[in-house]
Motif scaffolding. Structure first.
Motif, PDB file in Angstrom:
ATOM      1  N   CYS A 109     -12.145  92.973  57.898  1.00  0.00           N
ATOM      2  CA  CYS A 109     -11.966  93.560  56.568  1.00  0.00           C
ATOM      3  C   CYS A 109     -13.316  93.832  55.911  1.00  0.00           C
ATOM      4  O   CYS A 109     -13.488  94.838  55.194  1.00  0.00           O
ATOM      5  CB  CYS A 109     -11.136  92.640  55.680  1.00  0.00           C
ATOM      6  N   ARG A 110     -14.281  92.963  56.138  1.00  0.00           N
ATOM      7  CA  ARG A 110     -15.614  93.166  55.565  1.00  0.00           C
ATOM      8  C   ARG A 110     -16.304  94.368  56.203  1.00  0.00           C
ATOM      9  O   ARG A 110     -16.972  95.157  55.524  1.00  0.00           O
ATOM     10  CB  ARG A 110     -16.461  91.912  55.748  1.00  0.00           C
ATOM     11  N   PHE A 111     -16.169  94.524  57.527  1.00  0.00           N
ATOM     12  CA  PHE A 111     -16.807  95.656  58.205  1.00  0.00           C
ATOM     13  C   PHE A 111     -16.182  96.989  57.783  1.00  0.00           C
ATOM     14  O   PHE A 111     -16.887  97.995  57.642  1.00  0.00           O
ATOM     15  CB  PHE A 111     -16.692  95.511  59.727  1.00  0.00           C
ATOM     16  N   PHE A 112     -14.854  96.994  57.576  1.00  0.00           N
ATOM     17  CA  PHE A 112     -14.144  98.223  57.226  1.00  0.00           C
ATOM     18  C   PHE A 112     -13.924  98.336  55.707  1.00  0.00           C
ATOM     19  O   PHE A 112     -13.092  99.105  55.256  1.00  0.00           O
ATOM     20  CB  PHE A 112     -12.783  98.256  57.933  1.00  0.00           C
ATOM     21  N   GLU A 113     -14.656  97.566  54.950  1.00  0.00           N
ATOM     22  CA  GLU A 113     -14.415  97.435  53.512  1.00  0.00           C
ATOM     23  C   GLU A 113     -14.434  98.769  52.765  1.00  0.00           C
ATOM     24  O   GLU A 113     -13.710  98.946  51.782  1.00  0.00           O
ATOM     25  CB  GLU A 113     -15.454  96.496  52.892  1.00  0.00           C
ATOM     26  N   TYR A 114     -15.245  99.701  53.230  1.00  0.00           N
ATOM     27  CA  TYR A 114     -15.345 100.969  52.499  1.00  0.00           C
ATOM     28  C   TYR A 114     -14.005 101.699  52.460  1.00  0.00           C
ATOM     29  O   TYR A 114     -13.728 102.444  51.528  1.00  0.00           O
ATOM     30  CB  TYR A 114     -16.412 101.865  53.118  1.00  0.00           C
ATOM     31  N   LEU A 115     -13.156 101.467  53.455  1.00  0.00           N
ATOM     32  CA  LEU A 115     -11.809 102.046  53.438  1.00  0.00           C
ATOM     33  C   LEU A 115     -11.025 101.541  52.235  1.00  0.00           C
ATOM     34  O   LEU A 115     -10.306 102.299  51.574  1.00  0.00           O
ATOM     35  CB  LEU A 115     -11.065 101.705  54.728  1.00  0.00           C
ATOM     36  N   ASP A 116     -11.135 100.252  51.962  1.00  0.00           N
ATOM     37  CA  ASP A 116     -10.438  99.659  50.816  1.00  0.00           C
ATOM     38  C   ASP A 116     -10.995 100.193  49.495  1.00  0.00           C
ATOM     39  O   ASP A 116     -10.259 100.362  48.529  1.00  0.00           O
ATOM     40  CB  ASP A 116     -10.583  98.132  50.847  1.00  0.00           C
ATOM     41  N   ARG A 117     -12.283 100.438  49.461  1.00  0.00           N
ATOM     42  CA  ARG A 117     -12.920 100.835  48.204  1.00  0.00           C
ATOM     43  C   ARG A 117     -12.726 102.310  47.890  1.00  0.00           C
ATOM     44  O   ARG A 117     -12.638 102.688  46.716  1.00  0.00           O
ATOM     45  CB  ARG A 117     -14.420 100.528  48.269  1.00  0.00           C
ATOM     46  N   PHE A 118     -12.673 103.146  48.912  1.00  0.00           N
ATOM     47  CA  PHE A 118     -12.682 104.589  48.668  1.00  0.00           C
ATOM     48  C   PHE A 118     -11.448 105.311  49.218  1.00  0.00           C
ATOM     49  O   PHE A 118     -10.776 106.040  48.514  1.00  0.00           O
ATOM     50  CB  PHE A 118     -13.952 105.206  49.278  1.00  0.00           C
ATOM     51  N   PHE A 119     -11.144 105.091  50.490  1.00  0.00           N
ATOM     52  CA  PHE A 119     -10.116 105.888  51.160  1.00  0.00           C
ATOM     53  C   PHE A 119      -8.697 105.485  50.773  1.00  0.00           C
ATOM     54  O   PHE A 119      -7.882 106.327  50.378  1.00  0.00           O
ATOM     55  CB  PHE A 119     -10.306 105.776  52.678  1.00  0.00           C
TER      56      PHE A 119
END
Length: 315
Positions: A109-119
């Motif tokens: 989740c930390r590595f893919f965090e930008y998905l949670d923030r933007f996408f």
């Protein structure tokens, strides 16, 4: 941060490195750590792939890669580890692997965090990364093993009730997972377990009531009830949810007291011919309480203490 173009194949290979190392956690190496440089590399890889182009194609592929990495870990490691386990062994492995799975998922989740923030916020139909982590484990592991996990937990509870030594910490940790997974989607798996457990307790104490009435004196019966209520309360406090204690006490009181109040008075009358007036009055007052009155200010201990004191006086 200067945007950097990362081709799809190259980006996916970089994230494969992160996934392979994270999987070591669920394979039995929870001490696996990522350095600050590794974390930055994996996070920036996702960030650059999401932001360099306006198209959502790469971003959706990263989203699917996150989900697929969890599912692949479950099918390749989690289920093969658990599928042939039974009883306490199943519960023990389940507790360990759930802890390791959460740790692995937390890193991903930390590595893919930008998905949670933007996408993901731009696509309300998509589940959050944390939500995917829970739903994958719940749907592919927990639901598949749910009946066997309930059976394992009930077996341990029954063994402990019969006087055997069990791992109470293991049992509590296992049941805590029922609550933890239930909290996420509103389906209360612990309540389902609780209903089954209370049904078993009802049958158990109904049988005991019949046996004790047949073989024990009324005073011995009351002493056993007192002991059972205390043991069930202690048992509940060791490994069950706090709300369950009240329900167990109600069930035990119903089957050992309310259901057999008249039979117990008849037994006492046969033992003390002509000297049961005070006893009947006390029993009618306290043992006749309905389940709805189980939360009254009169505790089971007070009821039994009063009853035993008066029965001693009558004798």
């Amino acid at each position: 941060m200067i945007l950097k173009y990362i081709p799809l194949d190259e980006g996916m290979m970089i994230m494969d490195e992160a996934i392979v190392k994270a999987k070591k956690i669920i394979e039995g190496y929870p001490e696996t750590k990522f350095s600050g440089e590794e974390y930055q590399r994996f996070y920036e890889c996702v960030y650059f792939m999401c932001t360099y182009h306006s198209s959502n194609e790469k971003t959706m592929q990263l989203y699917e890669k996150f989900r697929n990495s969890l599912e692949e870990s479950i099918f390749s490691t989690v289920l093969p580890t658990l599928v042939n386990k039974q009883g306490a062994n199943l519960l023990r492995e389940f507790v360990v692997i759930w802890s390791n799975y959460k740790l692995m998922a937390r890193w991903l989740c930390r590595f893919f965090e930008y998905l949670d923030r933007f996408f993901i916020p731009q696509h309300i139909e998509l589940e959050s990364l944390n939500g995917i982590s829970f739903s994958c484990f719940r749907d592919l592991v927990f639901k598949k093993l749910y009946c066997r996990l309930i059976e394992a937990a009930l077996t341990l509870i029954n063994q402990e009730r019969e006087g055997q030594q069990i791992d109470c910490v293991l049992l509590k940790n296992g049941l805590d997972i029922f609550v933890e997974i239930s909290d996420y989607k509103g389906v209360n798996y612990y309540e389902d377990f609780e209903r089954i457990m209370l049904t078993e307790i009802s049958g158990y104490y109904s049988r005991l009531a019949s046996e004790w009435l047949l073989h024990d004196s009324s005073a011995e019966y009351v002493q056993k009830v007192f002991w059972c209520l205390n043991r069930e309360k202690q048992r509940a406090r060791q490994y069950l949810h706090p709300d369950t204690e009240v329900k167990i006490v109600q069930v035990v009181r119903y089957h050992l007291l309310d259901q057999i109040a008249n039979k117990l008075m008849e037994k006492r009358q046969a033992e003390n011919s002509g000297m049961v007036t005070d006893y009947q009055e006390i029993l009618s007052k306290y043992a006749g309480m309905s389940l709805q009155e189980g939360s009254s200010s009169t505790s089971p201990e007070e009821w039994l203490s009063t009853l035993m004191a008066n029965s001693a006086h009558i004798c």
